[in-house]
Design an enzyme around this catalytic site. Structure first.
Site, short mmCIF file in Angstrom:
data_model
loop_
_atom_site.label_atom_id
_atom_site.label_comp_id
_atom_site.label_asym_id
_atom_site.label_seq_id
_atom_site.Cartn_x
_atom_site.Cartn_y
_atom_site.Cartn_z
N HIS A 280 0.86 -1.19 0.00
CA HIS A 280 0.00 0.00 0.00
C HIS A 280 0.89 1.23 0.00
CE1 HIS A 280 -3.32 2.66 0.83
NE2 HIS A 280 -2.72 3.10 1.92
N LYS B 19 -0.27 10.84 1.14
CA LYS B 19 0.56 10.24 0.09
C LYS B 19 0.11 10.68 -1.31
CE LYS B 19 -0.33 6.03 1.40
NZ LYS B 19 -1.19 6.34 2.57
N SER C 203 -3.28 5.52 6.21
CA SER C 203 -4.34 6.07 5.37
C SER C 203 -4.64 7.51 5.75
CB SER C 203 -5.60 5.20 5.53
OG SER C 203 -6.64 5.69 4.72
N ASP D 7 -1.98 4.03 -4.45
CA ASP D 7 -2.76 3.16 -3.57
C ASP D 7 -2.19 1.74 -3.49
OD1 ASP D 7 -4.92 2.85 -1.73
OD2 ASP D 7 -5.89 1.59 -3.22
N ARG E 285 18.25 14.77 12.44
CA ARG E 285 18.33 16.16 11.97
C ARG E 285 19.52 16.39 11.05
NH1 ARG E 285 17.07 20.26 16.84
NH2 ARG E 285 16.94 21.62 15.01
#
Length: 312
Positions: free
Chosen positions: A139, A160, A156, A178, A244
């Protein structure tokens, strides 16, 4: 369930002639390796790999013609083993009657081709390696950013697809949204593509499904791409420490291949598309030998060392 290819697919792909064994065209080919049974023609079957496609060229057939009738029948009886998916005769050579007889009795397809042995073997091997490659579906979203295949993953609704849309607007290309189908080649490279049903489609919450190729043109999409970087989007955690400097190098295992992984924290106000774009460019620079974080660390170490010398 093991992946396999039907002999009928091979016949259709390479326009092979089925001499005998039509009823065996549904036999399964389970390995990409081919075999030229030279030693077996001489009668040595101790290590005969019967599960492979057997290819007989000019060398094998010329030697076979020198055998006695009894030896010919014996060789073909052993060559047409139960697991043998098919036998290919190249260069348009004549098919021995002994082979026709045994193969017909056991429903083993005997295929003819006018192509040279080396050329046909190479083409079939490439075809089978592609078809029999290990596959999985994940996914996420796969985009081509400056030539880097970036697989964007995350929960979800994390953003994205929206990030992919912004990247497409900035001139990059969408491969899949997807669901990303991934296959691993023999040299442990990963290639991703979209399932046919959702190819070139992008789902944007509140807007719906859009066709990227229709809206932005053929240059905004591509059918497949090698995956070289995974970016995982996650909700910003106040108590979590994020890298960082960029010195920490994480990886993620997909099938049997380790891929570099970057974790991108998401919170309001962050332009994810720009971050992904810059991360892809920085990844390319690292592969070319330039690591900004490492150079900064080295300069910092040198500066601290000089300051310590001055104090002493």
């Amino acid at each position: 369930m093991a992946v396999s290819v039907k002999v009928a697919e091979l016949v259709e792909q390479f326009k092979l002639h089925v001499i005998v064994g039509n009823q065996g065209l549904q036999r399964n080919i389970k390995v990409a390796d081919l075999y030229r049974p030279g030693l077996e023609m001489a009668g040595y079957f101790a290590y005969y790999p019967e599960e492979r496609i057997q290819i007989l060229g000019k060398t094998e057939m010329t030697f076979f013609e020198q055998l006695t009738e009894t030896e010919r029948l014996d060789r073909m009886n052993k060559l047409c083993a139960e697991e043998t998916p098919c036998i290919c005769i190249t260069r348009g050579l004549e098919i021995p009657e002994e082979l026709k007889k045994v193969a017909s009795e056991r429903n083993i397809p005997v295929l003819g081709s006018s192509v040279s042995t080396t050329t046909l073997a190479s083409r079939i091997t490439n075809f089978l390696e592609n078809k029999l490659a290990p596959t999985t579906t994940v996914h996420g979203v796969l985009v081509d950013v400056y030539g880097v295949g970036v697989l964007i993953t995350g929960g979800s609704g994390i953003g994205k697809s929206e990030s992919a849309l912004e990247l497409v607007k900035r001139g990059h290309r969408l491969i899949a949204d997807d669901a990303v189908e991934i296959r691993q080649t023999a040299d442990n490279k990963l290639y991703g593509n979209a399932p046919d049903l959702i190819k070139h489609l992008l789902e944007i919450r509140g807007v719906g499904i859009i066709n990227v190729m229709t809206l932005f043109g053929a240059g905004a999409v591509r059918n497949f791409k090698q995956i070289t970087l995974v970016m995982r989007l996650e909700t910003w955690g106040q108590d979590k420490q994020y890298d960082r400097l960029g010195l920490d190098e994480e990886t993620i295992k997909i099938i049997d291949t380790e891929i570099p992984l970057m974790t991108i924290p998401v919170r309001p106000g962050r332009n994810l598309a720009v971050i992904i774009e810059v991360a892809a460019m920085n990844f390319r620079l690292k592969r070319m030998g330039y690591n900004a974080a490492l150079q900064f660390t080295n300069r910092l170490t040198e500066t601290i060392g000089e300051d310590m010398d001055d104090i002493e």
